[in-house]
Design a protein around this motif. Structure first.
Motif, mmCIF file in Angstrom:
data_model
loop_
_atom_site.group_PDB
_atom_site.id
_atom_site.type_symbol
_atom_site.label_atom_id
_atom_site.label_comp_id
_atom_site.label_asym_id
_atom_site.label_seq_id
_atom_site.Cartn_x
_atom_site.Cartn_y
_atom_site.Cartn_z
ATOM 1 N N GLU A 43 -16.762 40.485 31.924
ATOM 2 C CA GLU A 43 -15.526 40.410 32.709
ATOM 3 C C GLU A 43 -15.711 40.587 34.215
ATOM 4 O O GLU A 43 -15.144 39.840 34.988
ATOM 5 C CB GLU A 43 -14.488 41.434 32.223
ATOM 6 N N LEU A 44 -16.437 41.612 34.641
ATOM 7 C CA LEU A 44 -16.491 41.942 36.063
ATOM 8 C C LEU A 44 -17.901 41.929 36.643
ATOM 9 O O LEU A 44 -18.129 42.449 37.730
ATOM 10 C CB LEU A 44 -15.851 43.317 36.294
ATOM 11 N N LEU B 156 -18.647 41.364 40.413
ATOM 12 C CA LEU B 156 -17.411 41.441 41.186
ATOM 13 C C LEU B 156 -17.164 42.819 41.784
ATOM 14 O O LEU B 156 -16.294 42.983 42.628
ATOM 15 C CB LEU B 156 -16.219 41.024 40.325
ATOM 16 N N GLU C 127 -8.476 44.790 35.271
ATOM 17 C CA GLU C 127 -8.387 43.614 36.134
ATOM 18 C C GLU C 127 -7.228 42.729 35.687
ATOM 19 O O GLU C 127 -7.417 41.591 35.304
ATOM 20 C CB GLU C 127 -9.724 42.842 36.150
ATOM 21 N N THR D 159 -11.429 37.379 42.351
ATOM 22 C CA THR D 159 -11.241 36.070 41.746
ATOM 23 C C THR D 159 -12.136 35.939 40.527
ATOM 24 O O THR D 159 -13.356 36.056 40.626
ATOM 25 C CB THR D 159 -11.562 34.952 42.758
ATOM 26 N N LYS D 160 -11.484 35.742 39.358
ATOM 27 C CA LYS D 160 -12.196 35.511 38.112
ATOM 28 C C LYS D 160 -11.992 34.047 37.737
ATOM 29 O O LYS D 160 -11.087 33.400 38.252
ATOM 30 C CB LYS D 160 -11.648 36.441 37.018
ATOM 31 N N GLU E 96 -10.600 32.703 35.238
ATOM 32 C CA GLU E 96 -9.322 32.409 34.600
ATOM 33 C C GLU E 96 -8.109 32.900 35.379
ATOM 34 O O GLU E 96 -6.974 32.559 35.044
ATOM 35 C CB GLU E 96 -9.297 32.985 33.173
ATOM 36 N N GLU F 31 -6.604 35.241 39.245
ATOM 37 C CA GLU F 31 -6.757 36.143 40.383
ATOM 38 C C GLU F 31 -6.320 37.511 39.855
ATOM 39 O O GLU F 31 -5.197 37.677 39.375
ATOM 40 C CB GLU F 31 -5.869 35.692 41.545
ATOM 41 N N ALA F 32 -7.230 38.484 39.910
ATOM 42 C CA ALA F 32 -6.998 39.773 39.272
ATOM 43 C C ALA F 32 -6.923 40.892 40.306
ATOM 44 O O ALA F 32 -7.494 40.790 41.390
ATOM 45 C CB ALA F 32 -8.128 40.063 38.284
#
Length: 194
Positions: A91-92, A95, A143, A167-168, A170, A172-173
């Motif tokens: 996931e992160l 980031l 997130e 920004t991921k 899928e 914007e978190a």
């Protein structure tokens, strides 16, 4: 039949008993399908999932070394979905600077025809207390979609502090963190296990 082993439980003074059990990707797939495809679950991003898609996704999670899924119960009945993951692995990745003791978390409250006042807050409180029941957990990382203002308010109520948007692929978190101390200060609870 799905497992009934309770991993964590707490009693909310107003709403009763909340508990968490392992998720069975086969026995729970139909239940989950109804939850994740409900219009209120739009931020879960599974609106068009088939029953087979849900079974496949939760079988994948069950087999993953760094991702876990659980069914949350209210008074013994399935009422929410909880997922935890290692944000340094999923996931992160890349980031933010992951720290030892970080736990990623997602939760989804089941749709209800008779909403109870304070229920979603009691659910996130239970989810957080369950995470912190593991002494290795030092900080929860979330997130959620930047547009999901309802969950941002819930997160803040249990001690999360928003850091920044990320920004991921899928979405914007909004990257947010909650330490054990912040959770305890916000709720008066510890993650003491059953």
């Amino acid at each position: 039949m799905s497992t009934t082993k309770i991993l964590y439980a707490r009693t909310d003074a107003e709403l009763g008993t909340f508990s968490v059990r392992p998720l069975d990707p086969f026995a729970d797939a139909e239940l989950l399908h109804g939850w994740v495809t409900h219009p209120k679950a739009s931020f879960w991003m599974m609106q068009d999932a088939t029953l087979a898609d849900v079974e496949r996704e939760y079988t994948r999670i069950a087999a993953h070394e760094h991702h876990q899924a659980f069914i949350g119960l209210h008074e013994g009945r399935p009422a929410f979905l909880m997922e935890t993951y290692d944000p340094s692995e999923l996931e992160l990745v890349g980031l933010y600077d992951a720290q030892p003791g970080d736990v990623g978390m997602h939760f989804l409250v089941a749709p209800s025809e008779k909403p109870l006042h304070g229920f979603t807050r009691a659910v996130i409180t239970t989810v957080m207390a369950a995470v912190f029941a593991d002494p290795a957990a030092e900080r929860v990382v979330v997130e959620p979609d930047v547009r999901n203002t309802a969950v941002h308010a819930l997160n803040e109520a249990v001690g999360f502090v928003a850091e920044r948007p990320v920004t991921k692929p899928e979405k914007e978190a909004l990257l947010s963190f909650c330490t054990r101390g912040q959770f305890e200060a916000a709720t008066g609870l510890t993650g003491a296990s059953i």
